[in-house]
Design an enzyme around this catalytic site. Structure first.
Site, PDB file in Angstrom:
ATOM      1  N   CYS A 168       0.814  -1.222   0.000  1.00 41.35           N
ATOM      2  CA  CYS A 168       0.000   0.000   0.000  1.00 41.35           C
ATOM      3  C   CYS A 168       0.844   1.267   0.000  1.00 41.35           C
ATOM      4  O   CYS A 168       0.461   2.278  -0.595  1.00 41.35           O
ATOM      5  CB  CYS A 168      -0.961  -0.002   1.171  1.00 41.35           C
ATOM      6  SG  CYS A 168      -0.243  -0.505   2.745  1.00 41.35           S
TER       7      CYS A 168
ATOM      8  N   HIS B 178      -4.055   2.277   6.620  1.00 44.70           N
ATOM      9  CA  HIS B 178      -4.276   2.430   5.187  1.00 44.70           C
ATOM     10  C   HIS B 178      -3.454   3.614   4.662  1.00 44.70           C
ATOM     11  O   HIS B 178      -3.515   4.707   5.221  1.00 44.70           O
ATOM     12  CB  HIS B 178      -5.757   2.700   4.902  1.00 44.70           C
ATOM     13  CG  HIS B 178      -6.676   1.586   5.283  1.00 44.70           C
ATOM     14  ND1 HIS B 178      -6.816   0.438   4.531  1.00 44.70           N
ATOM     15  CD2 HIS B 178      -7.516   1.449   6.337  1.00 44.70           C
ATOM     16  CE1 HIS B 178      -7.714  -0.349   5.100  1.00 44.70           C
ATOM     17  NE2 HIS B 178      -8.148   0.234   6.205  1.00 44.70           N
TER      18      HIS B 178
END
Length: 241
Positions: free
Chosen positions: A99, A171
């Site tokens: 990510c 995230h």
């Protein structure tokens, strides 16, 4: 027989790591990432050259944000954008813990930053090859890219904290002002790119309006749900002064 999904070691979200990734992939050294120490204190933002072109943020997966994400994505069709008329180039994440590197890509290949990609570099090839592809083929392009994997691996030893390959620290989300003048929220685990609204010609990603439409929106969700201290890490991509 199905093989296990490729999983990397998560990168740390700091300028040292992301500037190294930029060097490895081929983003011009005219651009650099800077720590964002405050969202509203001018003296703590003064070191960042303006306009800021993109923000890269790692946010904890709070219950309030998770509910919001699920509600926003519910019922959405898979993203079908492809080609040069897309307002932004978005990558779906299929590599575990990639990510951070995908967040870097979202910052580097969109908006004015894309003009600083070095011709013939790995980043240049990835962008050109990805543009005409649909979502799944685009994700596979990243999955199969030896250059992308090598660049990520070169950055793993950097940073201030121990790298982790298990668990879910948060995230990585990129906020980019694209050529259409709109603020886009880009994250590889969503259904597609998210249009957060129009910005004025003089408003960059660190402007009060951009922060209200983007990062502060997530902070409000947590606060309204009873949270008191949302811990996040944020860096900004800018042209060196």
């Amino acid at each position: 027989m199905e093989t296990q999904r490729k999983t990397w070691v998560m990168l740390e979200n700091n300028p040292e790591v992301m500037n190294k990734l930029a060097e490895q992939l081929g983003l011009s050294s005219e651009l650099a990432f800077y720590d964002v120490w405050s969202l509203d204190e001018p003296s703590l933002l003064a070191h960042i050259p303006r306009p800021a072109l993109a923000l890269l943020v790692i946010l904890p997966p709070t219950a309030a944000w998770d509910r919001d994400r699920r509600a926003e994505d519910a019922g959405k069709e898979d993203y079908a954008g492809a080609g040069p008329d897309e307002p932004v180039l978005w990558f779906r994440q299929t590599i575990g813990h990639a990510c951070g590197s995908i967040g870097f890509l979202h910052c580097a290949v969109n908006g004015p930053a894309a003009d600083f990609i070095l011709p013939g570099s790995a980043l240049d090839r990835l962008r050109r090859d990805a543009l005409p592809l649909q979502m799944e083929a685009r994700a596979q392009l990243l999955y199969d890219s030896a250059a992308f994997e090598a660049a990520h691996g070169a950055c793993v030893p950097l940073g201030d904290t121990a790298a982790a390959s298990e668990g879910h620290a948060g995230h990585f989300v990129a906020f980019v002002k694209a050529g259409d003048g709109r603020l886009w929220e880009l994250e590889g685990s969503r259904k597609g790119p998210l249009d957060r609204g129009v910005l004025g010609a003089d408003e960059d990603v660190l402007s009060p309006r951009a922060l209200d439409l983007g990062l502060r929106r997530v902070m409000r969700l947590d606060r309204e749900a009873g949270g008191s201290d949302l811990r996040f890490s944020c860096i900004a991509l800018s042209r060196k002064a």
